[in-house]
Write a protein that holds these residues in place. Structure first.
Motif, PDB file in Angstrom:
ATOM      1  N   ALA A 201      55.149 -13.008  -2.791  1.00  0.00           N
ATOM      2  CA  ALA A 201      54.331 -14.170  -3.195  1.00  0.00           C
ATOM      3  C   ALA A 201      54.423 -14.976  -1.749  1.00  0.00           C
ATOM      4  O   ALA A 201      53.327 -15.801  -1.615  1.00  0.00           O
ATOM      5  N   ALA A 202      55.506 -15.237  -1.216  1.00  0.00           N
ATOM      6  CA  ALA A 202      55.821 -16.132  -0.029  1.00  0.00           C
ATOM      7  C   ALA A 202      54.831 -15.507   1.062  1.00  0.00           C
ATOM      8  O   ALA A 202      54.130 -16.532   1.866  1.00  0.00           O
ATOM      9  N   VAL A 203      55.053 -14.262   1.405  1.00  0.00           N
ATOM     10  CA  VAL A 203      53.932 -13.668   2.338  1.00  0.00           C
ATOM     11  C   VAL A 203      52.719 -13.865   2.258  1.00  0.00           C
ATOM     12  O   VAL A 203      51.644 -14.106   3.135  1.00  0.00           O
ATOM     13  N   THR A 204      52.164 -13.689   0.575  1.00  0.00           N
ATOM     14  CA  THR A 204      50.778 -13.865   0.350  1.00  0.00           C
ATOM     15  C   THR A 204      50.184 -15.339   0.766  1.00  0.00           C
ATOM     16  O   THR A 204      49.122 -15.297   1.228  1.00  0.00           O
ATOM     17  N   SER A 205      51.171 -16.244   0.264  1.00  0.00           N
ATOM     18  CA  SER A 205      50.883 -17.674   0.554  1.00  0.00           C
ATOM     19  C   SER A 205      50.668 -17.852   1.953  1.00  0.00           C
ATOM     20  O   SER A 205      49.561 -18.342   2.826  1.00  0.00           O
ATOM     21  N   LEU A 206      51.661 -17.431   2.827  1.00  0.00           N
ATOM     22  CA  LEU A 206      51.677 -17.431   4.280  1.00  0.00           C
ATOM     23  C   LEU A 206      50.259 -16.795   5.084  1.00  0.00           C
ATOM     24  O   LEU A 206      49.508 -17.425   5.829  1.00  0.00           O
ATOM     25  N   ARG A 207      49.948 -15.841   4.284  1.00  0.00           N
ATOM     26  CA  ARG A 207      48.560 -14.939   4.936  1.00  0.00           C
ATOM     27  C   ARG A 207      47.427 -15.906   4.733  1.00  0.00           C
ATOM     28  O   ARG A 207      46.425 -16.212   5.619  1.00  0.00           O
ATOM     29  N   VAL A 208      47.411 -16.677   3.569  1.00  0.00           N
ATOM     30  CA  VAL A 208      46.154 -17.515   3.362  1.00  0.00           C
ATOM     31  C   VAL A 208      46.251 -18.775   4.289  1.00  0.00           C
ATOM     32  O   VAL A 208      45.408 -19.118   4.854  1.00  0.00           O
ATOM     33  N   VAL A 209      47.456 -19.417   4.278  1.00  0.00           N
ATOM     34  CA  VAL A 209      47.468 -20.579   5.258  1.00  0.00           C
ATOM     35  C   VAL A 209      47.213 -20.008   6.909  1.00  0.00           C
ATOM     36  O   VAL A 209      46.620 -20.506   7.600  1.00  0.00           O
ATOM     37  N   GLY A 210      47.733 -18.696   6.969  1.00  0.00           N
ATOM     38  CA  GLY A 210      47.485 -18.071   8.456  1.00  0.00           C
ATOM     39  C   GLY A 210      45.977 -17.906   8.642  1.00  0.00           C
ATOM     40  O   GLY A 210      45.415 -18.190   9.987  1.00  0.00           O
ATOM     41  N   VAL A 211      45.199 -17.469   7.603  1.00  0.00           N
ATOM     42  CA  VAL A 211      43.637 -17.572   7.768  1.00  0.00           C
ATOM     43  C   VAL A 211      43.206 -18.829   8.217  1.00  0.00           C
ATOM     44  O   VAL A 211      42.077 -19.082   9.279  1.00  0.00           O
ATOM     45  N   VAL A 212      43.300 -19.732   7.408  1.00  0.00           N
ATOM     46  CA  VAL A 212      43.030 -21.208   7.656  1.00  0.00           C
ATOM     47  C   VAL A 212      43.210 -21.642   8.994  1.00  0.00           C
ATOM     48  O   VAL A 212      42.418 -22.361   9.795  1.00  0.00           O
ATOM     49  N   ALA A 213      44.513 -21.289   9.425  1.00  0.00           N
ATOM     50  CA  ALA A 213      44.808 -22.024  10.700  1.00  0.00           C
ATOM     51  C   ALA A 213      44.362 -21.154  11.904  1.00  0.00           C
ATOM     52  O   ALA A 213      44.068 -22.087  12.899  1.00  0.00           O
ATOM     53  N   CYS A 214      44.344 -20.019  11.853  1.00  0.00           N
ATOM     54  CA  CYS A 214      43.557 -19.354  12.831  1.00  0.00           C
ATOM     55  C   CYS A 214      42.131 -19.526  12.986  1.00  0.00           C
ATOM     56  O   CYS A 214      41.870 -19.518  14.201  1.00  0.00           O
ATOM     57  N   VAL A 215      41.582 -19.636  12.093  1.00  0.00           N
ATOM     58  CA  VAL A 215      39.997 -19.971  11.944  1.00  0.00           C
ATOM     59  C   VAL A 215      39.881 -21.200  12.455  1.00  0.00           C
ATOM     60  O   VAL A 215      38.966 -21.656  13.597  1.00  0.00           O
ATOM     61  N   ALA A 216      40.905 -22.353  12.288  1.00  0.00           N
ATOM     62  CA  ALA A 216      40.550 -23.489  12.751  1.00  0.00           C
ATOM     63  C   ALA A 216      40.839 -23.735  14.464  1.00  0.00           C
ATOM     64  O   ALA A 216      40.140 -24.119  15.043  1.00  0.00           O
ATOM     65  N   MET A 217      41.971 -22.828  14.929  1.00  0.00           N
ATOM     66  CA  MET A 217      42.213 -22.762  16.130  1.00  0.00           C
ATOM     67  C   MET A 217      41.101 -22.180  17.138  1.00  0.00           C
ATOM     68  O   MET A 217      40.909 -22.564  18.293  1.00  0.00           O
ATOM     69  N   LEU A 218      40.674 -21.113  16.635  1.00  0.00           N
ATOM     70  CA  LEU A 218      39.529 -20.290  17.163  1.00  0.00           C
ATOM     71  C   LEU A 218      38.365 -21.085  17.035  1.00  0.00           C
ATOM     72  O   LEU A 218      37.722 -21.139  18.091  1.00  0.00           O
ATOM     73  N   ALA A 219      37.991 -21.884  15.880  1.00  0.00           N
ATOM     74  CA  ALA A 219      36.919 -22.738  16.097  1.00  0.00           C
ATOM     75  C   ALA A 219      36.927 -23.654  17.117  1.00  0.00           C
ATOM     76  O   ALA A 219      35.864 -24.049  17.695  1.00  0.00           O
ATOM     77  N   TYR A 220      38.212 -24.526  17.296  1.00  0.00           N
ATOM     78  CA  TYR A 220      38.503 -25.585  18.158  1.00  0.00           C
ATOM     79  C   TYR A 220      38.309 -25.097  19.593  1.00  0.00           C
ATOM     80  O   TYR A 220      37.894 -25.656  20.582  1.00  0.00           O
ATOM     81  N   ALA A 221      38.659 -23.886  19.852  1.00  0.00           N
ATOM     82  CA  ALA A 221      38.799 -23.147  21.158  1.00  0.00           C
ATOM     83  C   ALA A 221      37.110 -22.887  21.661  1.00  0.00           C
ATOM     84  O   ALA A 221      37.062 -22.944  22.696  1.00  0.00           O
ATOM     85  N   THR A 222      36.240 -22.656  20.736  1.00  0.00           N
ATOM     86  CA  THR A 222      34.851 -22.287  20.969  1.00  0.00           C
ATOM     87  C   THR A 222      34.168 -23.846  21.693  1.00  0.00           C
ATOM     88  O   THR A 222      33.303 -23.804  22.165  1.00  0.00           O
ATOM     89  N   ASN A 223      34.745 -24.821  21.259  1.00  0.00           N
ATOM     90  CA  ASN A 223      34.234 -26.112  21.722  1.00  0.00           C
ATOM     91  C   ASN A 223      35.103 -26.397  23.089  1.00  0.00           C
ATOM     92  O   ASN A 223      35.362 -27.544  23.368  1.00  0.00           O
ATOM     93  N   PHE A 224      35.359 -25.495  23.680  1.00  0.00           N
ATOM     94  CA  PHE A 224      36.233 -25.599  25.351  1.00  0.00           C
ATOM     95  C   PHE A 224      35.633 -26.665  26.160  1.00  0.00           C
ATOM     96  O   PHE A 224      36.368 -27.319  26.715  1.00  0.00           O
ATOM     97  N   ASN A 225      34.304 -26.816  26.089  1.00  0.00           N
ATOM     98  CA  ASN A 225      33.804 -27.693  27.021  1.00  0.00           C
ATOM     99  C   ASN A 225      33.539 -28.948  26.576  1.00  0.00           C
ATOM    100  O   ASN A 225      32.716 -29.978  27.343  1.00  0.00           O
ATOM    101  N   ALA A 226      33.782 -29.417  25.478  1.00  0.00           N
ATOM    102  CA  ALA A 226      33.726 -30.565  24.752  1.00  0.00           C
ATOM    103  C   ALA A 226      34.680 -31.701  25.350  1.00  0.00           C
ATOM    104  O   ALA A 226      35.730 -31.183  25.613  1.00  0.00           O
ATOM    105  N   PRO A 227      34.131 -32.794  25.870  1.00  0.00           N
ATOM    106  CA  PRO A 227      35.277 -33.817  26.266  1.00  0.00           C
ATOM    107  C   PRO A 227      36.434 -34.039  25.190  1.00  0.00           C
ATOM    108  O   PRO A 227      36.197 -34.186  24.136  1.00  0.00           O
TER     109      PRO A 227
END
Length: 661
Positions: free
Chosen positions: A189-215
């Motif tokens: 159950a703990a690992v499953t919860s971490l997977r859900v959090v990981g998906v959200v965190a990774c998507v957020a980080m990659l989305a932020y990275a795509t705005n690399f050229n933003a001020p």
């Protein structure tokens, strides 16, 4: 007497009850946790190795460069890139919950991307861009570009890698089984919860990275702090110095052009007034309506250039005798291409719009894919001729989706698109898979012959597209080269010889026609096969100069040699040849042509035909360039205050292309 104890009464039968969950053995939980830590460490190592593989192939297998430069001088950018690769891997892992499946998927992507980047640098001296993803859906083009044999080998390698990695993972799971819900429910159950959090965190980080050229982007700041140096004038250097991942980020979500500091409606009105007055003065001696009954034909000839100008290679016979002689008797010269071995659509864009890629940001690598499709209408010569009574027709003897031409052409103003499946003739020469130039020229004649209105025709040919070896039965011998470059050069020389012959037949036919026609003909870039030794001997400029001429069947011919020229000036040269009144925008281009006849990213050719920096331009040239930047910004991504006044009347909104009958 012996006393016998009474029998113990039997216990009543009771139904079986499920046993209560037993607490997980501490040893089992500890082993599982150690397995998770080991798996996490493996993902980190795997991400670094995958990033290193891309960098190794990007350096063309030069391990010395990888050690002495990437690891010694650019370790910071490399580690940041590896971290981004790891985030991507963790996203896949959190989604799938399968370690070895995730490692396999990342490995396959790494191999494909690394080879594609290596091959593009080898052929065109430029790295892989995010916009190149559009070509993934064009299987036929990829087969021609890479080769069926190479693609087959790649697919075999990928299948083999997948099998090996998945089988390895299966064997390891027997020794280190995964966490099962029934065995370790709390940890599961703990690992499953971490997977859900990981998906959200990774998507957020990659989305932020795509705005690399933003001020203010923190990832961009981290790269800058780690020692990244952005070579805006040379994308290949960006990728080499900062890493492939950084190069991709640098080309994501880019603005097309920096807004000039003095840009405003008032400024643009001032420019409109200035060049309207200057055009009026020039047009006093010009013939009104000089192009009203004239067909205007723009021909971009794929990879057409004169191989006899290339030092280090000797062609046994002149492959383009007709073109060479013709250029002595008309407006002609050398065109400066933005790239070596590629960039066809960019030269077409410059010709039709008069907008130079040199003035866009360096990341705007392909306007046809990255910018034009976002608009309903784009100012162009197509729209101008359309509003002045010409029927605009695009002809390209290949698939319609290349460089999104099927989307872009209507936006530019074309109402008809003739392509590989709708042409009158689609003959191919010898063993070539591309439609011949003779068939393409015949289509131009056919369209002119059947139309009651003057035409504006934009033809982009395909006959001489890379690769060229073993295509023709009688290649022209070439010395000074060995191996594959020699075979490519010999096939290429025969190919452009066929183009030269087809061009002779085409122009001779137009000469005997009653239809008035002006033709601008130009090569878009040199072919990609010239090896590094040849490129080094000839220098960057010579390896980017192709041939062009402007010809007419109703005006007297005279020698008019031109300095090295950018395609943004081709349309004004047509107006000059016909002595037609110049629109104010073309008056601006005409004046700039005298001061800056050619330009590329960060480099200019001045009035003395010498390559200089912007700071070395004359004061007049700098003023013209400043006005031009304002106009290009306004007409491309600005408010288009000047569109109607400077040059372009409003073009109707995007229309459906009519199929050729």
């Amino acid at each position: 007497m012996t006393t016998v104890a009474p029998d113990k009464p039997a216990e009543p039968d009771t139904p079986d009850r499920p046993s209560a969950p037993q607490p997980s053995p501490p040893a089992g939980r500890g082993r599982a946790i150690r397995g998770l830590v080991g798996a996490l460490l493996l993902t980190v190592i795997w991400a670094v190795v995958c990033n290193m593989t891309i960098e190794y192939l990007q350096a063309a297998g030069n391990g010395h460069f990888l050690v002495t430069y990437t690891f010694a001088r650019a370790m910071g950018p490399f580690l940041l890139g590896s971290a981004l690769v790891w985030v991507l891997l963790m996203l896949v892992l959190c989604l799938t919950g399968r370690l070895w499946l995730s490692l396999t998927l990342l490995t396959l992507v790494t191999v494909v991307v690394a080879y594609a980047n290596f091959d593009k640098i080898r052929l065109r001296l430029e790295p892989l861009y995010p916009s190149d993803l559009d070509f993934a859906g064009h299987g036929g083009f990829l087969v021609h570009e890479v080769g069926a044999r190479t693609l087959a080998m790649m697919v075999t390698l990928l299948v083999l890698l997948s099998f090996i990695l998945l089988m390895t993972g299966r064997l390891i799971r027997r020794v280190f089984p995964g966490i099962k819900r029934r065995d370790l429910p709390r940890l599961w159950a703990a690992v499953t919860s971490l997977r859900v959090v990981g998906v959200v965190a990774c998507v957020a980080m990659l989305a932020y990275a795509t705005n690399f050229n933003a001020p203010g982007n923190k990832l961009r700041a981290a790269y800058d702090a780690s020692g990244a140096h952005w070579a805006f004038w040379y994308q290949k250097l960006n990728y080499q110095e900062n890493g492939f991942v950084a190069g991709i980020l640098y080309n994501l979500h880019v603005k097309a052009m920096d807004r000039p500091a003095d840009y405003s409606a008032a400024t643009m009105q001032h420019i409109v007034d200035k060049y309207t007055r200057r055009a009026a003065e020039v047009n006093k001696t010009r013939s009104p309506g000089a192009l009203d009954d004239v067909n205007v034909v723009s021909i971009l000839s794929e990879a057409f250039s004169d191989p006899t100008r290339v030092k280090g290679a000797h062609i046994s016979q002149d492959p383009i005798p007709f073109t060479r002689n013709l250029m002595k008797h008309t407006t002609s010269g050398l065109m400066l291409a933005q790239l070596f071995g590629g960039g066809t659509a960019n030269m077409e864009f410059e010709t039709l719009t008069g907008m130079s890629l040199a003035q866009f940001t360096p990341q705007m690598t392909t306007p046809y894919q990255m910018m034009v499709p976002h608009y309903k209408q784009w100012p162009s010569a197509v729209g101008y001729f359309k509003q002045h009574g010409h029927d605009p027709i695009a002809i390209h003897p290949y698939m319609t989706g290349m460089y999104k031409r099927n989307e872009v052409y209507p936006i530019l103003g074309f109402t008809k698109f003739v392509h590989d499946t709708t042409m009158q003739r689609a003959k191919k020469l010898d063993k070539s898979d591309f439609i011949s130039d003779q068939s393409a020229f015949h289509e131009v004649e056919y369209q002119i012959g059947k139309s009651h209105e003057p035409l504006f025709i934009n033809l982009v040919t395909m006959q001489n597209h890379y690769p060229m070896k073993n295509l023709y039965y009688h290649p022209i011998p070439v010395t000074g080269l060995k191996g594959e470059p020699k075979a490519e050069a010999e096939g290429y020389s025969r190919g452009i010889n066929f183009t030269d012959q087809a061009l002779k037949r085409f122009l001779t036919s137009l000469e005997h026609s009653n239809e008035k026609t002006i033709v601008v003909f130009y090569g878009d870039h040199l072919p990609a096969f010239w090896p590094k030794s040849i490129r080094d001997e000839n220098g960057v400029r010579r390896m980017r100069e192709t041939d062009f001429f402007v010809w007419s069947n109703f005006l007297s011919h005279q020698s008019n040699p031109q300095p090295t020229t950018s395609p943004i000036y081709f349309m004004p040269k047509i107006f000059d040849m016909a002595n037609a009144p110049l629109p104010p925008y073309y008056e601006l281009l005409d004046e700039m042509n005298k001061q800056i006849p050619a330009m590329e990213q960060g480099r200019y050719i001045n009035a003395d035909n010498r390559q200089v920096s912007e700071s070395q331009l004359s004061s007049k040239a700098k003023q013209l360039l400043h006005d031009y930047r304002l106009v290009q910004y306004d007409l491309s991504v600005g408010k288009r205050y000047s569109q109607a006044g400077l040059f372009y009347p409003q073009t109707p909104s995007k229309t459906a292309l009519a199929a050729s009958k």
